[in-house]
Design a protein around this motif. Structure first.
Motif, PDB file in Angstrom:
ATOM      1  N   GLN A  92     -11.116  19.173  16.291  1.00 26.97           N
ATOM      2  CA  GLN A  92     -10.194  18.666  17.463  1.00 26.97           C
ATOM      3  C   GLN A  92      -9.821  17.161  17.256  1.00 26.97           C
ATOM      4  O   GLN A  92      -9.867  16.388  17.999  1.00 26.97           O
ATOM      5  CB  GLN A  92     -10.732  18.812  18.732  1.00 26.97           C
ATOM      6  N   VAL A  93      -9.125  17.089  15.946  1.00 26.56           N
ATOM      7  CA  VAL A  93      -8.815  15.373  15.349  1.00 26.56           C
ATOM      8  C   VAL A  93      -7.494  15.471  14.994  1.00 26.56           C
ATOM      9  O   VAL A  93      -7.015  16.412  14.395  1.00 26.56           O
ATOM     10  CB  VAL A  93      -9.854  15.217  14.362  1.00 26.56           C
ATOM     11  N   VAL A  94      -6.859  14.195  14.823  1.00 25.75           N
ATOM     12  CA  VAL A  94      -5.580  13.930  14.335  1.00 25.75           C
ATOM     13  C   VAL A  94      -5.992  12.775  13.426  1.00 25.75           C
ATOM     14  O   VAL A  94      -6.858  11.927  13.660  1.00 25.75           O
ATOM     15  CB  VAL A  94      -4.525  14.021  15.177  1.00 25.75           C
ATOM     16  N   LEU A  95      -5.007  12.332  12.364  1.00 25.74           N
ATOM     17  CA  LEU A  95      -5.119  11.210  11.566  1.00 25.74           C
ATOM     18  C   LEU A  95      -3.860  10.454  11.742  1.00 25.74           C
ATOM     19  O   LEU A  95      -2.728  11.006  11.581  1.00 25.74           O
ATOM     20  CB  LEU A  95      -5.262  11.706  10.270  1.00 25.74           C
ATOM     21  N   LEU A  96      -3.977   9.307  11.905  1.00 28.86           N
ATOM     22  CA  LEU A  96      -2.946   8.254  11.952  1.00 28.86           C
ATOM     23  C   LEU A  96      -2.725   7.574  10.765  1.00 28.86           C
ATOM     24  O   LEU A  96      -3.609   6.896  10.151  1.00 28.86           O
ATOM     25  CB  LEU A  96      -3.286   7.206  13.223  1.00 28.86           C
ATOM     26  N   THR A  97      -1.417   7.644  10.217  1.00 29.74           N
ATOM     27  CA  THR A  97      -1.104   6.902   9.172  1.00 29.74           C
ATOM     28  C   THR A  97       0.298   6.056   9.038  1.00 29.74           C
ATOM     29  O   THR A  97       1.118   6.464  10.208  1.00 29.74           O
ATOM     30  CB  THR A  97      -1.046   7.787   7.810  1.00 29.74           C
ATOM     31  N   ILE A  98       0.305   5.041   8.542  1.00 28.70           N
ATOM     32  CA  ILE A  98       1.376   3.921   8.656  1.00 28.70           C
ATOM     33  C   ILE A  98       1.892   3.544   7.448  1.00 28.70           C
ATOM     34  O   ILE A  98       1.100   3.063   6.587  1.00 28.70           O
ATOM     35  CB  ILE A  98       1.067   2.685   9.498  1.00 28.70           C
ATOM     36  N   ASP A  99       3.019   3.802   7.062  1.00 27.22           N
ATOM     37  CA  ASP A  99       3.762   3.745   5.661  1.00 27.22           C
ATOM     38  C   ASP A  99       4.512   2.376   5.793  1.00 27.22           C
ATOM     39  O   ASP A  99       4.695   1.684   6.937  1.00 27.22           O
ATOM     40  CB  ASP A  99       4.659   4.746   5.301  1.00 27.22           C
ATOM     41  N   ASP A 100       4.867   1.716   4.546  1.00 28.21           N
ATOM     42  CA  ASP A 100       5.758   0.641   4.374  1.00 28.21           C
ATOM     43  C   ASP A 100       5.094  -0.614   4.825  1.00 28.21           C
ATOM     44  O   ASP A 100       5.849  -1.625   5.364  1.00 28.21           O
ATOM     45  CB  ASP A 100       7.144   0.708   4.880  1.00 28.21           C
ATOM     46  N   PHE A 122      -3.305   2.478   6.398  1.00 24.17           N
ATOM     47  CA  PHE A 122      -1.954   1.724   6.083  1.00 24.17           C
ATOM     48  C   PHE A 122      -1.665   1.825   4.769  1.00 24.17           C
ATOM     49  O   PHE A 122      -2.303   1.232   3.925  1.00 24.17           O
ATOM     50  CB  PHE A 122      -2.276   0.077   6.447  1.00 24.17           C
ATOM     51  N   PHE A 123      -0.546   2.407   4.481  1.00 25.64           N
ATOM     52  CA  PHE A 123      -0.148   2.675   3.034  1.00 25.64           C
ATOM     53  C   PHE A 123       0.842   1.656   2.794  1.00 25.64           C
ATOM     54  O   PHE A 123       1.708   1.531   3.256  1.00 25.64           O
ATOM     55  CB  PHE A 123       0.561   3.994   2.779  1.00 25.64           C
ATOM     56  N   VAL A 124       0.427   0.937   1.791  1.00 24.00           N
ATOM     57  CA  VAL A 124       1.302  -0.456   1.544  1.00 24.00           C
ATOM     58  C   VAL A 124       2.159  -0.297   0.280  1.00 24.00           C
ATOM     59  O   VAL A 124       2.070   0.596  -0.688  1.00 24.00           O
ATOM     60  CB  VAL A 124       0.254  -1.446   1.227  1.00 24.00           C
ATOM     61  N   ASN A 125       3.198  -0.976   0.082  1.00 23.31           N
ATOM     62  CA  ASN A 125       4.074  -1.245  -1.053  1.00 23.31           C
ATOM     63  C   ASN A 125       4.047  -2.450  -1.872  1.00 23.31           C
ATOM     64  O   ASN A 125       3.933  -3.599  -0.989  1.00 23.31           O
ATOM     65  CB  ASN A 125       5.738  -1.031  -0.698  1.00 23.31           C
ATOM     66  N   GLY A 126       4.054  -2.499  -3.001  1.00 24.36           N
ATOM     67  CA  GLY A 126       3.980  -3.715  -3.837  1.00 24.36           C
ATOM     68  C   GLY A 126       5.117  -4.580  -3.459  1.00 24.36           C
ATOM     69  O   GLY A 126       4.672  -5.969  -3.610  1.00 24.36           O
ATOM     70  N   HIS A 127       6.245  -4.204  -3.096  1.00 30.27           N
ATOM     71  CA  HIS A 127       7.234  -5.277  -2.984  1.00 30.27           C
ATOM     72  C   HIS A 127       7.056  -5.935  -1.953  1.00 30.27           C
ATOM     73  O   HIS A 127       7.859  -7.058  -1.216  1.00 30.27           O
ATOM     74  CB  HIS A 127       8.650  -4.657  -2.980  1.00 30.27           C
ATOM     75  N   PHE A 128       6.119  -5.742  -0.663  1.00 30.72           N
ATOM     76  CA  PHE A 128       5.778  -6.380   0.320  1.00 30.72           C
ATOM     77  C   PHE A 128       4.585  -7.226   0.318  1.00 30.72           C
ATOM     78  O   PHE A 128       4.075  -7.611   1.222  1.00 30.72           O
ATOM     79  CB  PHE A 128       5.753  -5.259   1.573  1.00 30.72           C
ATOM     80  N   LEU A 129       3.926  -7.338  -1.048  1.00 29.75           N
ATOM     81  CA  LEU A 129       2.851  -8.194  -1.376  1.00 29.75           C
ATOM     82  C   LEU A 129       3.413  -9.472  -2.396  1.00 29.75           C
ATOM     83  O   LEU A 129       2.491  -9.821  -3.244  1.00 29.75           O
ATOM     84  CB  LEU A 129       1.675  -7.425  -1.976  1.00 29.75           C
ATOM     85  N   GLN A 130       4.500  -9.699  -2.241  1.00 29.06           N
ATOM     86  CA  GLN A 130       4.833 -10.446  -3.276  1.00 29.06           C
ATOM     87  C   GLN A 130       4.736 -12.279  -3.114  1.00 29.06           C
ATOM     88  O   GLN A 130       4.802 -13.065  -3.929  1.00 29.06           O
ATOM     89  CB  GLN A 130       6.259 -10.710  -3.744  1.00 29.06           C
ATOM     90  N   THR A 131       4.429 -12.455  -1.877  1.00 24.41           N
ATOM     91  CA  THR A 131       4.034 -13.879  -1.449  1.00 24.41           C
ATOM     92  C   THR A 131       2.670 -14.124  -0.862  1.00 24.41           C
ATOM     93  O   THR A 131       2.070 -12.816  -0.494  1.00 24.41           O
ATOM     94  CB  THR A 131       5.091 -14.516  -0.341  1.00 24.41           C
ATOM     95  N   GLU A 147      -8.315   1.374   6.640  1.00 22.64           N
ATOM     96  CA  GLU A 147      -7.925   1.717   5.395  1.00 22.64           C
ATOM     97  C   GLU A 147      -6.748   1.213   4.681  1.00 22.64           C
ATOM     98  O   GLU A 147      -5.946   1.343   5.418  1.00 22.64           O
ATOM     99  CB  GLU A 147      -8.162   3.282   5.324  1.00 22.64           C
ATOM    100  N   ILE A 148      -6.927   0.912   3.412  1.00 24.83           N
ATOM    101  CA  ILE A 148      -5.633   0.593   2.835  1.00 24.83           C
ATOM    102  C   ILE A 148      -5.233   1.573   1.602  1.00 24.83           C
ATOM    103  O   ILE A 148      -6.164   1.857   0.681  1.00 24.83           O
ATOM    104  CB  ILE A 148      -5.810  -0.850   1.933  1.00 24.83           C
ATOM    105  N   GLY A 149      -3.958   2.234   1.902  1.00 23.20           N
ATOM    106  CA  GLY A 149      -3.505   3.166   0.869  1.00 23.20           C
ATOM    107  C   GLY A 149      -2.296   2.666  -0.125  1.00 23.20           C
ATOM    108  O   GLY A 149      -1.814   1.565   0.012  1.00 23.20           O
ATOM    109  N   ASN A 150      -2.229   3.498  -1.225  1.00 24.29           N
ATOM    110  CA  ASN A 150      -1.273   3.022  -2.115  1.00 24.29           C
ATOM    111  C   ASN A 150      -0.080   3.942  -1.720  1.00 24.29           C
ATOM    112  O   ASN A 150       0.104   5.207  -1.697  1.00 24.29           O
ATOM    113  CB  ASN A 150      -1.695   3.358  -3.504  1.00 24.29           C
ATOM    114  N   HIS A 151       1.175   3.202  -1.659  1.00 26.16           N
ATOM    115  CA  HIS A 151       2.412   3.692  -1.409  1.00 26.16           C
ATOM    116  C   HIS A 151       3.423   3.343  -2.644  1.00 26.16           C
ATOM    117  O   HIS A 151       4.619   3.229  -2.407  1.00 26.16           O
ATOM    118  CB  HIS A 151       3.038   3.273  -0.407  1.00 26.16           C
ATOM    119  N   ARG A 189       0.001   7.953  -1.200  1.00 24.17           N
ATOM    120  CA  ARG A 189       1.050   8.705  -0.638  1.00 24.17           C
ATOM    121  C   ARG A 189       2.301   8.390  -1.571  1.00 24.17           C
ATOM    122  O   ARG A 189       2.678   7.404  -1.708  1.00 24.17           O
ATOM    123  CB  ARG A 189       1.465   8.325   0.726  1.00 24.17           C
ATOM    124  N   ALA A 190       2.850   9.284  -2.008  1.00 27.70           N
ATOM    125  CA  ALA A 190       4.236   9.262  -2.740  1.00 27.70           C
ATOM    126  C   ALA A 190       5.248   8.887  -1.785  1.00 27.70           C
ATOM    127  O   ALA A 190       5.504   9.848  -0.791  1.00 27.70           O
ATOM    128  CB  ALA A 190       4.592  10.494  -3.591  1.00 27.70           C
TER     129      ALA A 190
END
Length: 280
Positions: A92-100, A122-131, A147-151, A189-190
């Motif tokens: 009886q569970v759900v998972l929360l994920t947040i992209d971008d 939290f699935f992160v994008n490289g273009h939001f990690l430039q500064t 948790e930090i995921g690859n997007h 996450r693709a």
């Protein structure tokens, strides 16, 4: 008498002017605190029917305890992306994920979730990690216990890239994330949910677990408002045991987040902590 009246009026005006200077974030914090207090009260009521040992084993969501003590109790079904229990863990569970992440609102969303004592990926994008400012946002989210995921580096449709380009999109971001938080992602996450034979192989070689989602709505025009988004996320016909909920770094999602979490709880679902999910 007249002087006292004038002083009273002036004081009232001053209080009103000062109150108006508080920004919207103060209201958000107060609102989340109200949700958190309601949630905590419900948990206290539950605790009264459980002894301390049972409650610790079944209900503790403190990040430090999970990181240090919890065994992996769930896995991701690679066909339908549901979170499935291993052994006798609750279904009886759900998972929360947040992209971008961490574009604009991710840090605030992490703070809201932390106040509510629930986990998320939290699935992160490289273009939001430039500064350095961007990277500090990622550190903050990670330090809050999420948790930090690859997007991918640039959020492309992987099916439109060469095998080498696909590999670079994934591996370069893994290296960048590790450089920032000293930890490589466990989940991938693709973009657009488009996995390929190449990306699947790269993900396996990198020791990660691929993960799409079961439902999400915050990119649809009719749900780009907090109340309508909260309503559909909690009452969607797709909400089921093990649902893998997709959300994004968006203003309306941030504003709806506390209502979504509380609504899911009221529907009888626990929010599974990502550290309890098995990767490769």
């Amino acid at each position: 008498m007249v002087i006292r009246l004038l002083v009273s009026v002036c004081m009232m005006c001053f209080v009103i002017m000062v109150g108006c200077q508080y920004d919207a974030s103060q209201g958000e914090i107060e609102q989340v605190s109200q949700y958190a207090e309601k949630w905590k009260e419900e948990e206290r009521e539950k605790e009264q029917s459980l002894d301390k040992e049972e409650h610790y084993e079944k209900h503790s969501l403190e990040t430090e305890e999970i990181e240090n003590n919890a065994e992996k109790q769930y896995m991701i079904n690679q066909t339908n992306w549901l979170v499935e229990p291993i052994g006798d863990a609750s279904d009886q569970v759900v998972l929360l994920t947040i992209d971008d992440a961490p574009e604009q609102y991710s840090v605030k969303m992490a703070e809201i979730l932390k106040e509510l004592n629930v986990g998320a990926i939290f699935f992160v994008n490289g273009h939001f990690l430039q500064t350095e400012e961007d990277r500090e946002k990622l550190r903050k989210i990670h330090e809050l216990g999420f948790e930090i995921g690859n997007h991918t580096m640039t959020h492309p449709n992987l099916s439109q890239l060469s095998p080498e380009e696909q590999k670079n999109e994934i591996v370069e971001l893994n290296l960048l994330i590790e450089e920032i938080i000293n930890e490589r992602p466990r989940f991938f996450r693709a973009p657009y949910g488009v996995n390929t034979d190449t990306s699947n192989q790269v993900v396996e070689d990198e020791g990660m677990q691929a993960m799409n989602w079961t439902y999400g709505y915050d990119w649809e025009k009719e749900y780009q408002e907090a109340d309508s988004l909260a309503e559909i996320m909690v009452h969607s016909p797709l909400l089921t045991k093990g649902a893998n909920l997709l959300m994004h770094d968006r203003k309306w999602t941030k504003e709806a987040l506390a209502k979504i979490v509380l609504g899911l709880k009221e529907q009888g679902y626990d929010i599974v902590h990502p550290n309890m999910i098995k990767s490769r």
